[in-house]
Design an enzyme around this catalytic site. Structure first.
Site, PDB file in Angstrom:
ATOM      1  N   SER A   9      64.339  16.231  22.645  1.00 27.89           N
ATOM      2  CA  SER A   9      63.535  16.903  23.663  1.00 27.89           C
ATOM      3  C   SER A   9      63.667  16.205  25.007  1.00 27.89           C
ATOM      4  O   SER A   9      63.192  15.079  25.192  1.00 27.89           O
ATOM      5  CB  SER A   9      62.065  16.928  23.243  1.00 27.89           C
ATOM      6  OG  SER A   9      61.271  17.454  24.278  1.00 27.89           O
ATOM      7  N   ASP A  36      62.218  22.279  26.979  1.00 23.88           N
ATOM      8  CA  ASP A  36      60.861  22.820  27.104  1.00 23.88           C
ATOM      9  C   ASP A  36      60.636  23.416  28.487  1.00 23.88           C
ATOM     10  O   ASP A  36      60.804  22.734  29.500  1.00 23.88           O
ATOM     11  CB  ASP A  36      59.827  21.719  26.869  1.00 23.88           C
ATOM     12  CG  ASP A  36      59.692  21.346  25.406  1.00 23.88           C
ATOM     13  OD1 ASP A  36      59.567  22.268  24.575  1.00 23.88           O
ATOM     14  OD2 ASP A  36      59.700  20.145  25.087  1.00 23.88           O
ATOM     15  N   HIS A  70      62.593  26.356  24.453  1.00 22.19           N
ATOM     16  CA  HIS A  70      61.222  26.627  24.000  1.00 22.19           C
ATOM     17  C   HIS A  70      60.414  27.079  25.212  1.00 22.19           C
ATOM     18  O   HIS A  70      60.095  26.283  26.090  1.00 22.19           O
ATOM     19  CB  HIS A  70      60.631  25.362  23.373  1.00 22.19           C
ATOM     20  CG  HIS A  70      59.212  25.504  22.941  1.00 22.19           C
ATOM     21  ND1 HIS A  70      58.421  24.420  22.630  1.00 22.19           N
ATOM     22  CD2 HIS A  70      58.423  26.596  22.753  1.00 22.19           C
ATOM     23  CE1 HIS A  70      57.222  24.834  22.274  1.00 22.19           C
ATOM     24  NE2 HIS A  70      57.198  26.153  22.356  1.00 22.19           N
ATOM     25  N   ASP A 179      57.870  20.317  16.001  1.00 20.40           N
ATOM     26  CA  ASP A 179      57.941  19.700  17.332  1.00 20.40           C
ATOM     27  C   ASP A 179      56.643  18.972  17.654  1.00 20.40           C
ATOM     28  O   ASP A 179      55.582  19.590  17.735  1.00 20.40           O
ATOM     29  CB  ASP A 179      58.192  20.806  18.368  1.00 20.40           C
ATOM     30  CG  ASP A 179      58.256  20.286  19.796  1.00 20.40           C
ATOM     31  OD1 ASP A 179      58.163  19.069  19.997  1.00 20.40           O
ATOM     32  OD2 ASP A 179      58.405  21.125  20.706  1.00 20.40           O
ATOM     33  N   GLY A 201      61.309  13.517  20.911  1.00 19.71           N
ATOM     34  CA  GLY A 201      61.395  13.182  22.322  1.00 19.71           C
ATOM     35  C   GLY A 201      61.230  11.705  22.588  1.00 19.71           C
ATOM     36  O   GLY A 201      62.199  10.958  22.711  1.00 19.71           O
TER      37      GLY A 201
END
Length: 228
Positions: A9, A36, A70, A179, A201
């Site tokens: 991420s 994201d 996302h 996630d 992430g």
């Protein structure tokens, strides 16, 4: 042997050297990049848009990367078109962000992208009832969306188990992605409940050595396969 996938991420990357960070994690063994997109409406944060991704796609050494988008935006359809035109691989959206979930699914598919439905921790699983045969991926949020570095919500493990059972019962080729808050201490348990893709992430981008960190995640996941 089950194939587990790691999706790094970039919300946790160093934005001042985003292209280099992406190149480094891919070189270190990340399977894909989790991108994201937040609009400060659906969630209280503002992140990247299609212009940033277009710029990253132009960088020769990372232009072929697998992109897992996302969308945490409302509405979503206009952004779906913009990202799909950048040849992203997966586009996930939240059912609350559209007036017509099935229409949005069809829109994503019309551009040849895989479709993911993203569920917040409090989103009921009944939203899957009429679309399970139309999607390629279910993204379960294991933190409340908006900011990186949060702790994994333990109650999501049961949600993972239930969704895994739904997928297996459907006999559809649907991937289960989780996630939020995944680290070396909990990935074994998260995997054992049926997860296919792990969005990671902070545990990767805040580490000193991407190679060692990603290899350590792989080693834990190998143990899952050995025990089956």
């Amino acid at each position: 042997m089950k194939k587990f996938l790691l999706s790094s991420s970039v919300l946790s990357a160093n934005f001042s050297r985003l292209g280099e960070d992406i190149f480094d994690v891919l070189k270190s063994g990340s399977d894909m990049i989790h991108y994201d997109v937040m609009d400060n409406h659906y969630v209280k944060n503002l992140t990247f848009g299609p212009i940033v991704l277009e710029s990253l796609r132009s960088v020769e050494k990372i232009k072929s990367m697998v992109i897992d988008v996302h969308l945490m935006t409302c509405p979503v359809d206009d952004l779906i078109i913009k990202f799909a035109k950048l040849d992203v691989n997966i586009i996930s959206f939240h059912p609350e962000s559209t007036n017509n979930v099935e229409k949005t699914i069809k829109l994503i598919k019309s551009y040849g992208c895989k479709v993911g439905l993203a569920l917040n921790p409090l989103t009921p699983l009944c939203v899957l009832d009429n679309v399970l045969d139309k999607i390629d991926l279910i993204l379960l949020m294991s933190v409340n969306p908006g900011f990186p570095g949060q702790k994994f919500i333990p109650s999501i493990l049961n949600k993972i188990r239930i969704v895994r059972e739904l997928i297996d019962k459907s006999k559809k080729n649907i991937l289960l992605e989780v996630d939020g808050g995944i680290n070396l201490s909990n990935i074994f348990k998260i995997a054992s409940f049926g997860t296919d893709i792990f969005v990671i992430g902070s545990a990767i981008f805040n580490s000193i050595n991407y190679d060692l960190t990603i290899r350590s995640f792989r080693d834990v996941l190998k143990n899952i396969n050995c025990k089956k």
